[in-house]
Design a protein around this motif. Structure first.
Motif, PDB file in Angstrom:
ATOM      1  N   LEU A   1       1.968   9.236  -5.974  1.00 28.45           N
ATOM      2  CA  LEU A   1       2.439  10.613  -5.791  1.00 28.45           C
ATOM      3  C   LEU A   1       3.452  10.998  -6.864  1.00 28.45           C
ATOM      4  O   LEU A   1       3.448  12.130  -7.376  1.00 28.45           O
ATOM      5  N   ILE A   2       4.347  10.050  -7.191  1.00 24.88           N
ATOM      6  CA  ILE A   2       5.344  10.333  -8.229  1.00 24.88           C
ATOM      7  C   ILE A   2       4.650  10.598  -9.567  1.00 24.88           C
ATOM      8  O   ILE A   2       5.003  11.546 -10.292  1.00 24.88           O
ATOM      9  N   ALA A   3       3.657   9.758  -9.890  1.00 22.59           N
ATOM     10  CA  ALA A   3       2.940   9.954 -11.145  1.00 22.59           C
ATOM     11  C   ALA A   3       2.181  11.278 -11.143  1.00 22.59           C
ATOM     12  O   ALA A   3       2.118  11.980 -12.171  1.00 22.59           O
ATOM     13  N   PHE A   4       1.602  11.632  -9.972  1.00 24.97           N
ATOM     14  CA  PHE A   4       0.857  12.889  -9.886  1.00 24.97           C
ATOM     15  C   PHE A   4       1.786  14.086 -10.083  1.00 24.97           C
ATOM     16  O   PHE A   4       1.464  15.036 -10.811  1.00 24.97           O
ATOM     17  N   ARG A   5       2.963  14.032  -9.451  1.00 25.25           N
ATOM     18  CA  ARG A   5       3.932  15.132  -9.616  1.00 25.25           C
ATOM     19  C   ARG A   5       4.447  15.211 -11.049  1.00 25.25           C
ATOM     20  O   ARG A   5       4.671  16.310 -11.591  1.00 25.25           O
ATOM     21  N   LYS A   6       4.651  14.045 -11.657  1.00 23.22           N
ATOM     22  CA  LYS A   6       5.113  14.044 -13.042  1.00 23.22           C
ATOM     23  C   LYS A   6       4.065  14.677 -13.949  1.00 23.22           C
ATOM     24  O   LYS A   6       4.383  15.455 -14.861  1.00 23.22           O
ATOM     25  N   ALA A   7       2.791  14.328 -13.680  1.00 22.17           N
ATOM     26  CA  ALA A   7       1.721  14.922 -14.479  1.00 22.17           C
ATOM     27  C   ALA A   7       1.660  16.433 -14.283  1.00 22.17           C
ATOM     28  O   ALA A   7       1.405  17.195 -15.221  1.00 22.17           O
ATOM     29  N   GLU A   8       1.891  16.887 -13.046  1.00 26.62           N
ATOM     30  CA  GLU A   8       1.902  18.332 -12.776  1.00 26.62           C
ATOM     31  C   GLU A   8       3.006  19.030 -13.571  1.00 26.62           C
ATOM     32  O   GLU A   8       2.795  20.101 -14.152  1.00 26.62           O
ATOM     33  N   LYS A   9       4.196  18.418 -13.596  1.00 29.47           N
ATOM     34  CA  LYS A   9       5.311  19.015 -14.333  1.00 29.47           C
ATOM     35  C   LYS A   9       5.007  19.063 -15.832  1.00 29.47           C
ATOM     36  O   LYS A   9       5.331  20.060 -16.507  1.00 29.47           O
TER      37      LYS A   9
ATOM     38  N   GLU B   1       0.832  -1.204   0.000  1.00 27.67           N
ATOM     39  CA  GLU B   1       0.000   0.000   0.000  1.00 27.67           C
ATOM     40  C   GLU B   1       0.869   1.258   0.000  1.00 27.67           C
ATOM     41  O   GLU B   1       0.605   2.224  -0.731  1.00 27.67           O
ATOM     42  N   GLU B   2       1.923   1.242   0.846  1.00 21.37           N
ATOM     43  CA  GLU B   2       2.829   2.392   0.887  1.00 21.37           C
ATOM     44  C   GLU B   2       3.547   2.574  -0.443  1.00 21.37           C
ATOM     45  O   GLU B   2       3.751   3.706  -0.906  1.00 21.37           O
ATOM     46  N   GLU B   3       3.934   1.450  -1.069  1.00 21.46           N
ATOM     47  CA  GLU B   3       4.634   1.526  -2.352  1.00 21.46           C
ATOM     48  C   GLU B   3       3.704   2.086  -3.431  1.00 21.46           C
ATOM     49  O   GLU B   3       4.112   2.929  -4.248  1.00 21.46           O
ATOM     50  N   ASN B   4       2.442   1.632  -3.421  1.00 19.90           N
ATOM     51  CA  ASN B   4       1.484   2.152  -4.391  1.00 19.90           C
ATOM     52  C   ASN B   4       1.210   3.635  -4.178  1.00 19.90           C
ATOM     53  O   ASN B   4       1.059   4.395  -5.148  1.00 19.90           O
ATOM     54  N   GLU B   5       1.152   4.045  -2.906  1.00 19.14           N
ATOM     55  CA  GLU B   5       0.936   5.463  -2.618  1.00 19.14           C
ATOM     56  C   GLU B   5       2.118   6.302  -3.111  1.00 19.14           C
ATOM     57  O   GLU B   5       1.934   7.388  -3.671  1.00 19.14           O
ATOM     58  N   ARG B   6       3.340   5.762  -2.916  1.00 11.82           N
ATOM     59  CA  ARG B   6       4.525   6.500  -3.384  1.00 11.82           C
ATOM     60  C   ARG B   6       4.521   6.624  -4.905  1.00 11.82           C
ATOM     61  O   ARG B   6       4.785   7.702  -5.458  1.00 11.82           O
ATOM     62  N   LYS B   7       4.166   5.532  -5.599  1.00 22.25           N
ATOM     63  CA  LYS B   7       4.117   5.580  -7.058  1.00 22.25           C
ATOM     64  C   LYS B   7       3.035   6.555  -7.536  1.00 22.25           C
ATOM     65  O   LYS B   7       3.221   7.252  -8.534  1.00 22.25           O
TER      66      LYS B   7
END
Length: 410
Positions: free
Chosen positions: A231-239, A223-229
């Motif tokens: 967030l990374i995908a969300f930040r990448k989309a923001e950029k 669950e923690e690993e999925n949450e980290r991924k």
């Protein structure tokens, strides 16, 4: 080849003599017998010496005792069968010349052991036969004999012995002290067996607890690993979104610059010359184009869009999820002091069907202010973290998602 047995035509049983055929006829009322060349089996158990006359009998003995080794001694006892009835011996003939058979009576057995067996529910005939055949020595031996011979056809018939042997002294039975010692031994054996079984069950339970603990830890890690991924995908989309916005601004500036040169009558700018001074991103800030941070409202809107895209073929279910989320947010706004509106059990089947089973539903509630507590079993919004403005924004976004048929399509 001459006959070596008599075969019952009604049930197929093989008998070694005319006497056995007569006894079989009396017990079963069968009367159809024929001479057979098939010998009666004599399978002797190598462990306890019990003879078995059929394969079925040996299988039953194996099932009861676990003994599997049998010696086939059929050839040693097989002999041609005599179809003549037995004639009395000279000793059985009295002075008048008539045959006189010796009187048969029930054998003498230990009365105390007989009473104990009857108290255990066995009939007198079965108890007497068990004591007589097991040596009339112990209660345990008699019980073991009954267990091994419970399928014998004559087990419930009173055994008969010649009257001359009735008064033979029986084998000595156990004394009271020996009985007590035997009883204590049996109880101690049963207690140890019970303790071993309890220890084995406890070991199994401990293994099960360890396995469940490992599965919970692994689930939490995933669950923690999925949450980290996520967030990374969300930040990448923001950029990526920021880059696209900057590119649009840059294109707009170039178009405005070209339009001004055209209006002033100046020649168009050489593309090769214009491409050289590529301003770094730092210069864009100097031009007064700051990057606007993503607000929570925009995060909610993006979360709802993702939810609809992830379940684009389930419009009815997505709409029901939006309506359920709108209800949760509205209940907290209307009743901020009521804890029952600020606490959601994740394992609730209705919640899982409407929101929890859709990717993005729980994330939207977390953006509204809900937090996972009690090892992720509940979603809870503390009273001090109730933000009416954020909840109103969530309600507006949900209302737009419900009413706008093109929401999330672009």
């Amino acid at each position: 080849m001459s006959g070596v047995s008599l075969k019952c035509g009604d049930c197929g049983t093989l008998l070694k003599s005319v006497e056995e055929a007569q006894e079989h006829a009396e017990l079963t009322s069968h009367s159809n017998f024929a001479e057979s060349t098939e010998p009666v089996l004599n399978l002797v158990c190598s462990s306890c010496g019990k003879p078995c006359r059929t394969k079925t009998e040996s299988d039953l003995h194996t099932k009861r005792t676990g003994h599997t080794e049998f010696a086939d001694k059929t050839s040693e006892v097989t002999k041609p069968i005599s179809l003549e009835s037995p004639t009395p011996t000279p000793m059985d003939v009295d002075a008048s010349g008539s045959a006189q058979s010796e009187e048969m009576v029930a054998p003498e057995v230990d009365k105390k052991l007989l009473e104990e067996l009857e108290g255990m529910g066995f009939s007198m005939a079965r108890a007497t036969r068990a004591l007589h055949c097991s040596g009339n020595s112990s209660l345990e031996g008699a019980v073991n004999w009954i267990v091994e011979h419970e399928n014998d056809a004559d087990i419930d018939q009173m055994p008969m012995v010649p009257a001359s042997s009735k008064n033979d002294p029986p084998k000595p039975s156990l004394t009271e002290e020996e009985k007590k010692m035997k009883l204590l031994e049996l109880r101690e054996r049963a207690r140890k067996k019970k303790e071993e079984e309890e220890k084995r069950m406890e070991r199994e339970k401990e293994k099960e607890r360890v396995r469940i603990g490992k599965e919970l830890l692994e689930a939490k890690r995933m669950e923690e690993e999925n949450e980290r991924k996520r967030l990374i995908a969300f930040r990448k989309a923001e950029k990526e979104e920021e880059k696209r916005a900057l590119e649009k601004v840059r294109q707009k500036l170039e178009e405005d610059k070209a339009e001004r040169r055209r209006r002033l009558g100046l020649p168009a700018e050489d593309p090769a010359t214009a491409a050289k001074p590529s301003p770094p991103p730092v210069e864009e800030k100097k031009l007064g184009l700051p990057i606007k941070p993503v607000t929570k409202t925009e995060q909610m809107r993006e979360c709802l869009r993702s939810l609809k895209k992830n379940h684009k073929d389930e419009d009815a279910r997505v709409k029901k999820a939006f309506q359920t989320l709108f209800t949760y947010a509205g209940n907290v706004v209307k009743n901020p002091e009521e804890e029952k509106y600020r606490k959601i059990r994740l394992s609730n089947q209705a919640f899982k069907d409407r929101v929890g089973g859709l990717k993005g539903g729980i994330e939207f509630l977390e953006l509204c202010g809900f937090e996972k507590i009690e090892d992720g079993e509940y979603l809870f919004m503390p009273r001090e973290k109730v933000d009416i403005a954020v909840l109103n924004s969530a309600g507006n976004e949900l209302q737009s998602a419900i009413n706008n048929p093109h929401f999330g399509v672009l």
